[in-house]
Scaffold this motif. Structure first.
Motif, PDB file in Angstrom:
ATOM      1  N   TYR A  50      63.502  16.439  44.553  1.00 19.94           N
ATOM      2  CA  TYR A  50      64.165  16.923  45.772  1.00 19.94           C
ATOM      3  C   TYR A  50      63.210  17.708  46.667  1.00 19.94           C
ATOM      4  CZ  TYR A  50      68.934  15.544  44.588  1.00 19.94           C
ATOM      5  OH  TYR A  50      70.079  14.822  44.335  1.00 19.94           O
ATOM      6  N   GLY A  51      62.114  18.168  46.090  1.00 20.08           N
ATOM      7  CA  GLY A  51      61.128  18.862  46.896  1.00 20.08           C
ATOM      8  C   GLY A  51      60.379  17.925  47.832  1.00 20.08           C
ATOM      9  N   HIS A  52      60.481  16.612  47.554  1.00 18.69           N
ATOM     10  CA  HIS A  52      59.795  15.609  48.367  1.00 18.69           C
ATOM     11  C   HIS A  52      60.756  14.715  49.152  1.00 18.69           C
ATOM     12  CE1 HIS A  52      55.759  16.266  46.633  1.00 18.69           C
ATOM     13  NE2 HIS A  52      56.419  16.554  45.514  1.00 18.69           N
ATOM     14  N   PHE A  53      61.961  14.516  48.617  1.00 20.20           N
ATOM     15  CA  PHE A  53      62.932  13.616  49.243  1.00 20.20           C
ATOM     16  C   PHE A  53      64.308  14.270  49.288  1.00 20.20           C
ATOM     17  CE2 PHE A  53      59.652  11.063  47.207  1.00 20.20           C
ATOM     18  CZ  PHE A  53      59.239  10.252  48.250  1.00 20.20           C
ATOM     19  N   VAL A  54      64.961  14.132  50.412  1.00 22.84           N
ATOM     20  CA  VAL A  54      66.274  14.763  50.601  1.00 22.84           C
ATOM     21  C   VAL A  54      67.291  14.232  49.603  1.00 22.84           C
ATOM     22  CG1 VAL A  54      68.211  15.024  52.207  1.00 22.84           C
ATOM     23  CG2 VAL A  54      65.859  15.227  53.042  1.00 22.84           C
ATOM     24  N   ASP A  55      67.268  12.910  49.388  1.00 25.60           N
ATOM     25  CA  ASP A  55      68.204  12.297  48.453  1.00 25.60           C
ATOM     26  C   ASP A  55      67.653  10.953  47.974  1.00 25.60           C
ATOM     27  OD1 ASP A  55      68.550  10.590  50.641  1.00 25.60           O
ATOM     28  OD2 ASP A  55      70.449  11.489  51.231  1.00 25.60           O
ATOM     29  N   ARG A  56      68.379  10.278  47.132  1.00 26.19           N
ATOM     30  CA  ARG A  56      67.936   9.001  46.581  1.00 26.19           C
ATOM     31  C   ARG A  56      67.753   7.961  47.673  1.00 26.19           C
ATOM     32  NH1 ARG A  56      69.646   4.085  45.081  1.00 26.19           N
ATOM     33  NH2 ARG A  56      68.787   3.167  43.160  1.00 26.19           N
ATOM     34  N   ASP A  57      68.630   7.969  48.655  1.00 21.65           N
ATOM     35  CA  ASP A  57      68.554   6.984  49.728  1.00 21.65           C
ATOM     36  C   ASP A  57      67.239   7.096  50.487  1.00 21.65           C
ATOM     37  OD1 ASP A  57      69.997   4.814  50.983  1.00 21.65           O
ATOM     38  OD2 ASP A  57      70.105   6.079  52.764  1.00 21.65           O
ATOM     39  N   GLU A  58      66.808   8.312  50.753  1.00 23.71           N
ATOM     40  CA  GLU A  58      65.538   8.507  51.453  1.00 23.71           C
ATOM     41  C   GLU A  58      64.377   8.001  50.589  1.00 23.71           C
ATOM     42  OE1 GLU A  58      63.511  12.022  54.010  1.00 23.71           O
ATOM     43  OE2 GLU A  58      63.792  12.483  51.887  1.00 23.71           O
ATOM     44  N   LEU A  59      64.471   8.231  49.289  1.00 22.28           N
ATOM     45  CA  LEU A  59      63.435   7.762  48.371  1.00 22.28           C
ATOM     46  C   LEU A  59      63.392   6.234  48.349  1.00 22.28           C
ATOM     47  CD1 LEU A  59      61.325   8.040  46.165  1.00 22.28           C
ATOM     48  CD2 LEU A  59      63.167   8.513  44.527  1.00 22.28           C
ATOM     49  N   VAL A  60      64.561   5.603  48.317  1.00 23.49           N
ATOM     50  CA  VAL A  60      64.621   4.139  48.310  1.00 23.49           C
ATOM     51  C   VAL A  60      64.005   3.576  49.589  1.00 23.49           C
ATOM     52  CG1 VAL A  60      66.193   2.156  48.433  1.00 23.49           C
ATOM     53  CG2 VAL A  60      66.587   3.955  46.755  1.00 23.49           C
ATOM     54  N   ARG A  61      64.311   4.202  50.708  1.00 26.55           N
ATOM     55  CA  ARG A  61      63.744   3.736  51.987  1.00 26.55           C
ATOM     56  C   ARG A  61      62.224   3.855  51.979  1.00 26.55           C
ATOM     57  NH1 ARG A  61      68.139   6.573  54.271  1.00 26.55           N
ATOM     58  NH2 ARG A  61      66.768   8.281  54.890  1.00 26.55           N
ATOM     59  N   GLU A  62      61.710   4.908  51.372  1.00 32.02           N
ATOM     60  CA  GLU A  62      60.256   5.092  51.312  1.00 32.02           C
ATOM     61  C   GLU A  62      59.608   4.062  50.380  1.00 32.02           C
ATOM     62  OE1 GLU A  62      56.677   6.944  52.414  1.00 32.02           O
ATOM     63  OE2 GLU A  62      58.700   7.154  53.219  1.00 32.02           O
TER      64      GLU A  62
END
Length: 203
Positions: A50-62
């Motif tokens: 969470y220190g790098h990505f707001v949520d799982r969706d943002e991580l998936v997009r990245e």
């Protein structure tokens, strides 16, 4: 900037890269992999992610953006004059990015990311379409189907192989390359002869 600050930034970049790599591996194995599962694979806590990505969706997009950037760059580099070799090389080199390819395929099957996937992979799709059109004009590829249809079938064939074949298998890359050539119009013997002339495409 102090050496301590520089070191922290370097660690943060390494952690982020590790999270993206872990996410690609996790999603490739399980399209619904949770944030906890991804964090464990990265050797980090959920809080660290969470220190790098707001949520799982943002991580998936990245993950999608990172993979798409690699795929599009590979597509730009493939410039073989023979369209059959170009398609085989594209399939072979994309397969080398197996985890990212499988993750992108899994993400593409998620209705929530269809539009993003399509936009991110637009350069790759344009390259496949250009190779197909050139191959049809030269008589190297089948002409019984319109170029856009054939290009899409080639793309879907590659995606199906990614979804069905174990990436760790020693023959996985060969299966992917031969499947693409088959849809493009080559018989299995023609594909075998072509690949015998270019053994690096299955290596």
């Amino acid at each position: 900037m102090t050496s301590t600050t520089s070191s922290r930034r370097s660690d943060a970049r390494a952690n982020r890269a590790g999270i993206l790599s872990a996410a690609a591996d996790a999603i490739a194995s399980d399209p619904r992999a949770s944030l906890d599962a991804i964090a464990r694979r990265a050797g980090l806590t959920r809080r660290a992610v969470y220190g790098h990505f707001v949520d799982r969706d943002e991580l998936v997009r990245e993950v999608l953006a990172t993979g798409a950037a690699r795929f599009n760059a590979i597509a730009e580099e493939v410039d073989d004059a023979d369209s059959r070799v170009a398609l085989a090389r594209l399939a072979s080199r994309l397969w080398a990015e197996a985890a990212h390819v499988q993750a992108a395929a899994a993400i593409a099957l998620d209705d929530a990311h269809v539009a993003e996937t399509s936009a991110a992979l637009a350069p790759l799709r344009r390259r496949i379409d250009a190779i197909v059109r050139r191959g049809q004009e030269s008589g190297e590829l089948r002409t019984d189907l319109p170029a856009p249809t054939l290009a899409r079938l080639i793309e879907e064939t590659g995606r199906m192989v990614v979804a069905r074949v174990d990436a760790a298998s020693a023959t996985a890359r060969s299966v992917a390359v031969r499947a693409v050539l088959s849809i493009a119009g080559l018989s299995w013997t023609e594909a075998a002869a072509l690949l015998a002339q270019h053994p690096d495409l299955e290596a």
